[in-house]
Scaffold this active site. Structure first.
Site, PDB file in Angstrom:
ATOM      1  N   ASP A  18      -9.539  -2.518  -2.988  1.00 33.80           N
ATOM      2  CA  ASP A  18     -10.975  -2.694  -2.740  1.00 33.80           C
ATOM      3  C   ASP A  18     -11.718  -1.586  -3.472  1.00 33.80           C
ATOM      4  OD1 ASP A  18     -10.653  -4.912  -1.092  1.00 33.80           O
ATOM      5  OD2 ASP A  18     -10.619  -3.733   0.740  1.00 33.80           O
TER       6      ASP A  18
ATOM      7  N   ASP B 248     -12.771 -10.810  -2.044  1.00 35.58           N
ATOM      8  CA  ASP B 248     -13.445 -10.842  -0.745  1.00 35.58           C
ATOM      9  C   ASP B 248     -14.820 -11.498  -0.864  1.00 35.58           C
ATOM     10  OD1 ASP B 248     -11.294  -9.399   0.313  1.00 35.58           O
ATOM     11  OD2 ASP B 248     -12.289  -7.473   0.011  1.00 35.58           O
TER      12      ASP B 248
END
Length: 169
Positions: free
Chosen positions: A121, A139
């Site tokens: 991330d 995401d």
């Protein structure tokens, strides 16, 4: 468009999302070589900040256990399989594209778990003292795909109600 055409559209969206996700993660890890937790400000409301997510969405239920990572990977693959069946039966282009975005994002995160034991991330949005969880393109595709499915479902319910009880003029 025929149902098969919708499947092809959804698979195309999945491939584009998967390619963009993996390319962006390669860029952050290899080309940029961003150190973990190091922040690069891109805009007043957007940073690059590398975080290794060992949990599920937004780091929930995180842990360093290999068993946990394997369980999350298996669960994600089961969801992808169910979504692929749904995609095959998608009757509308919007639904197929949304399902493709979710599938592509889920596969992108599964690849990370298989390669690194965690999801890469790196996108950190913030404004006015408010800060969102660090996330990635996969995401974002999953969230946009789910939101599109919800809105499409609500639109479909509204159209069904109008067809059953048209407004009087």
């Amino acid at each position: 468009m025929k149902r098969g055409g919708n499947t092809v559209l959804g698979l195309g969206v999945a491939l584009v999302v998967l390619a963009a996700d993996q390319a962006s993660k390669w860029w952050v890890l290899t080309a940029l070589q961003l150190p973990e937790r190091h922040t690069i400000a891109l805009l007043p409301v957007l940073n690059l900040t590398l975080v290794w997510n060992r949990g599920i969405t937004f780091g929930l239920f995180g842990g360093d256990s290999g068993v946990g990572s394997a369980a999350l990977t298996a669960a994600a693959l089961a969801v992808v399989a169910a979504l692929a069946v749904w995609l095959h039966h998608a009757e509308r282009r919007l639904m197929a594209a949304a399902l493709g975005a979710i599938v592509g994002g889920a596969i992108g995160n599964v690849i990370d778990r298989a390669r690194y034991g965690a999801v890469v991330d790196f996108i950190h949005a913030h404004a006015y003292g408010w800060s969102w969880y660090v996330f990635n393109l996969a995401d974002a595709a999953i969230v946009c795909g789910v939101a599109t499915l919800v809105l499409d479902g609500l639109r479909g319910k509204h159209a069904e109600r109008l067809a059953a009880d048209p407004p009087h003029r």
